[in-house]
Enzyme design. Structure first.
Site, PDB file in Angstrom:
ATOM      1  N   GLU A 183      -0.291  -8.797  -1.246  1.00  0.00           N
ATOM      2  CA  GLU A 183      -0.845  -8.259   0.004  1.00  0.00           C
ATOM      3  C   GLU A 183      -2.066  -7.382  -0.291  1.00  0.00           C
ATOM      4  O   GLU A 183      -2.251  -6.298   0.257  1.00  0.00           O
ATOM      5  CB  GLU A 183       0.211  -7.479   0.787  1.00  0.00           C
ATOM      6  CG  GLU A 183      -0.145  -7.310   2.259  1.00  0.00           C
ATOM      7  CD  GLU A 183       0.908  -6.543   3.040  1.00  0.00           C
ATOM      8  OE1 GLU A 183       1.401  -7.118   4.014  1.00  0.00           O
ATOM      9  OE2 GLU A 183       1.220  -5.394   2.679  1.00  0.00           O
TER      10      GLU A 183
ATOM     11  N   HIS B 242       6.316   5.538  13.670  1.00  0.00           N
ATOM     12  CA  HIS B 242       6.720   6.484  12.622  1.00  0.00           C
ATOM     13  C   HIS B 242       5.600   6.881  11.670  1.00  0.00           C
ATOM     14  O   HIS B 242       5.802   7.760  10.835  1.00  0.00           O
ATOM     15  CB  HIS B 242       7.835   5.857  11.769  1.00  0.00           C
ATOM     16  CG  HIS B 242       7.351   4.772  10.862  1.00  0.00           C
ATOM     17  ND1 HIS B 242       7.136   3.482  11.295  1.00  0.00           N
ATOM     18  CD2 HIS B 242       7.014   4.791   9.551  1.00  0.00           C
ATOM     19  CE1 HIS B 242       6.708   2.754  10.287  1.00  0.00           C
ATOM     20  NE2 HIS B 242       6.615   3.517   9.217  1.00  0.00           N
TER      21      HIS B 242
ATOM     22  N   ARG C 152       2.756   8.319   9.324  1.00  0.00           N
ATOM     23  CA  ARG C 152       2.481   9.710   8.990  1.00  0.00           C
ATOM     24  C   ARG C 152       1.256  10.244   9.729  1.00  0.00           C
ATOM     25  O   ARG C 152       1.242  11.402  10.161  1.00  0.00           O
ATOM     26  CB  ARG C 152       2.279   9.840   7.464  1.00  0.00           C
ATOM     27  CG  ARG C 152       2.199  11.251   6.948  1.00  0.00           C
ATOM     28  CD  ARG C 152       2.077  11.244   5.432  1.00  0.00           C
ATOM     29  NE  ARG C 152       3.290  10.790   4.782  1.00  0.00           N
ATOM     30  CZ  ARG C 152       4.232  11.602   4.305  1.00  0.00           C
ATOM     31  NH1 ARG C 152       4.089  12.916   4.419  1.00  0.00           N
ATOM     32  NH2 ARG C 152       5.301  11.109   3.713  1.00  0.00           N
TER      33      ARG C 152
ATOM     34  N   ASP D 154       0.807  -1.223   0.000  1.00  0.00           N
ATOM     35  CA  ASP D 154       0.000   0.000   0.000  1.00  0.00           C
ATOM     36  C   ASP D 154       0.838   1.269   0.000  1.00  0.00           C
ATOM     37  O   ASP D 154       0.381   2.328   0.410  1.00  0.00           O
ATOM     38  CB  ASP D 154      -0.919   0.016   1.230  1.00  0.00           C
ATOM     39  CG  ASP D 154      -0.164  -0.256   2.520  1.00  0.00           C
ATOM     40  OD1 ASP D 154       1.061  -0.038   2.561  1.00  0.00           O
ATOM     41  OD2 ASP D 154      -0.802  -0.693   3.498  1.00  0.00           O
TER      42      ASP D 154
ATOM     43  N   HIS E 259      13.023   5.964  13.521  1.00  0.00           N
ATOM     44  CA  HIS E 259      13.006   6.235  12.089  1.00  0.00           C
ATOM     45  C   HIS E 259      13.844   7.473  11.790  1.00  0.00           C
ATOM     46  O   HIS E 259      13.891   8.415  12.582  1.00  0.00           O
ATOM     47  CB  HIS E 259      11.554   6.462  11.646  1.00  0.00           C
ATOM     48  CG  HIS E 259      11.339   6.325  10.174  1.00  0.00           C
ATOM     49  ND1 HIS E 259      11.658   7.311   9.280  1.00  0.00           N
ATOM     50  CD2 HIS E 259      10.809   5.308   9.427  1.00  0.00           C
ATOM     51  CE1 HIS E 259      11.350   6.923   8.053  1.00  0.00           C
ATOM     52  NE2 HIS E 259      10.836   5.707   8.117  1.00  0.00           N
TER      53      HIS E 259
ATOM     54  N   GLU F 196      -1.871   5.202   3.076  1.00  0.00           N
ATOM     55  CA  GLU F 196      -1.876   3.796   2.675  1.00  0.00           C
ATOM     56  C   GLU F 196      -3.262   3.260   2.333  1.00  0.00           C
ATOM     57  O   GLU F 196      -3.412   2.457   1.395  1.00  0.00           O
ATOM     58  CB  GLU F 196      -1.239   2.938   3.767  1.00  0.00           C
ATOM     59  CG  GLU F 196       0.266   3.086   3.882  1.00  0.00           C
ATOM     60  CD  GLU F 196       0.690   4.251   4.754  1.00  0.00           C
ATOM     61  OE1 GLU F 196       1.901   4.436   4.957  1.00  0.00           O
ATOM     62  OE2 GLU F 196      -0.194   5.002   5.230  1.00  0.00           O
TER      63      GLU F 196
END
Length: 420
Positions: free
Chosen positions: A124, A218, A220, A102, A251, A138
């Site tokens: 996936e 991490h 977004r 994604d 990250h 995503e």
């Protein structure tokens, strides 16, 4: 697809570390399976983390777009990926394009293929939260990719059901399991790699005699206040539980580091480090008592190692783990995070219920099913079996490339592209 003397060409497109981990077993399986010929194109949406995984599995991309920019925007990632992949596909003229998951790379890979009339295989496929803004971007990336794909390879039966509910044709959907389990089982079967953080964790934990909380955060959609609350929760846990060792590979994105690091400074029982190689991280999961994460892949990996997963999100596209009891959604509220960690560390019954639950995500044969599904869909090869979650995990390790015999998609070797 059309026949050629070199077999049918399969272009595999990826750009981030999670994609590389999940694509690697398929690249290896294709390398062992004629007449399908792999060509690998990476966008470099991640850079050093992507390269680490390719090096680990002995994969040398044929095309490397190198699109990474400092503080890059989603629009920039999209346009650079789309333009670069258009050029690659025009040159390679593949018979089929494979994308995974994604990411923005997955979406643009599928879109570039669609623009050139090429069939798309989506690994996936079928994950959904039903909230377009979570995870961001995503959820939209995978929905759009589903509209572009010709063959949908889902990790679980419930992901298949999601696609059928959206009107996807049943004959174009196969449950393969997740190739991340193939990769994980291969890596953790090998001895631990030399790694400073892993060595320090093993030394300070007394090789398992001290409880270890492994943390990654991490995403977004958590930037800003949510990540600040995660940092505050870690500080509280470190203060209240000096015997607990908290391991925090952070990250490299400066937006993440500037938010999550200030609250945890100065605690002797919090080990802060840069991201580690995939092999080292897999062994860190083996050494952990509990995993606290917002990562989708880790929700799948940790249960295979018998590690309870507390998910730093309010929803997940991987509900199978929650339903099976291997994972628990805790969100990003500090009080809720602390309470969930306390419960697992203090209540052996609650811990065992999660640690011993059946992993619904794979059996180590997803790469075999993936390649068989591609061969069946676009040639006369027999149909593969479907993955059915079972109480026992079967280990079929990925075979690494021999020293000096790194895998390449074709004889072209690494080629740098501008991505514009």
């Amino acid at each position: 697809m059309t026949d050629s003397s070199d077999g049918r060409t399969v272009l595999l497109v990826y750009g981030t570390r999670p994609e590389a981990i999940k694509m690697a077993p398929v690249v290896h399986e294709l390398g062992r399976t004629g007449p399908l010929r792999p060509v690998v194109a990476v966008t470099g949406q991640h850079r050093s983390m992507l390269d680490q995984v390719n090096d680990l599995f002995g994969i040398v991309p044929d095309y490397d777009l190198g699109i990474l920019r400092d503080r890059q925007s989603l629009a920039g990632v999209t346009t650079r990926s789309l333009g670069g992949l258009e050029s690659v596909m025009a040159e390679v003229r593949p018979d089929v394009v494979v994308v995974q998951g994604d990411t923005t790379t997955a979406f643009t890979g599928a879109l570039a293929a669609f623009y050139q009339g090429l069939p798309v295989v989506h690994m996936e496929a079928g994950l959904r939260t039903e909230d377009p803004a979570s995870p961001f971007p995503e959820e939209i990336n995978r929905r759009l990719t589903s509209q572009l794909a010709d063959l949908h390879l889902t990790p679980t039966p419930s992901a298949r059901a999601n696609l059928l509910a959206e009107g996807i044709r049943p004959e174009s959907v196969l449950v393969t399991g997740n190739t991340v389990i193939d990769a994980l089982l291969h890596v953790t079967a090998a001895p631990p790699p030399p790694d400073r953080l892993l060595a320090e964790v093993r030394q300070r934990s007394g090789d398992g005699r001290r409880q270890v909380l492994l943390v990654t955060a991490h995403r977004r959609e958590s930037w800003g206040e949510p990540l600040a609350r995660v940092g505050a929760a870690l500080a509280r846990l470190a203060e209240q539980r000096p015997e607990l060792l908290i391991v925090l590979p952070v990250h490299r994105n400066p937006v993440v580091r500037e938010t999550v690091l200030p609250p945890v400074e100065g605690f002797p029982n919090i080990l802060v480090a840069d991201p580690v190689d995939y092999a080292a991280f897999a062994h860190l999961m083996k050494a952990a008592t509990v995993v606290l994460t917002d990562s989708g892949g880790i929700q799948e990996e940790a249960p295979s190692l018998g590690k309870p997963v507390l998910v730093l999100r309010d929803n997940t596209e991987r509900p199978e783990g929650v339903q099976a009891g291997t994972a628990c959604l805790v969100g990003t509220e500090s009080n809720r995070i602390v309470a969930a960690v306390d419960r697992l560390l203090d209540d052996p019954v609650a811990y065992a219920a999660m640690a011993e639950a059946i992993n619904p995500y794979g059996d180590g044969q997803a790469a075999r099913r993936t390649v068989a599904a591609i061969a069946h869909r676009f040639s006369d090869a027999p149909a593969p079996d479907s993955f059915v979650p079972r109480p026992r995990t079967i280990t079929i390790p990925v075979q690494p490339a021999a020293p000096g015999q790194e895998l390449t998609g074709s004889a072209a070797g690494r080629r740098e592209e501008s991505g514009t």
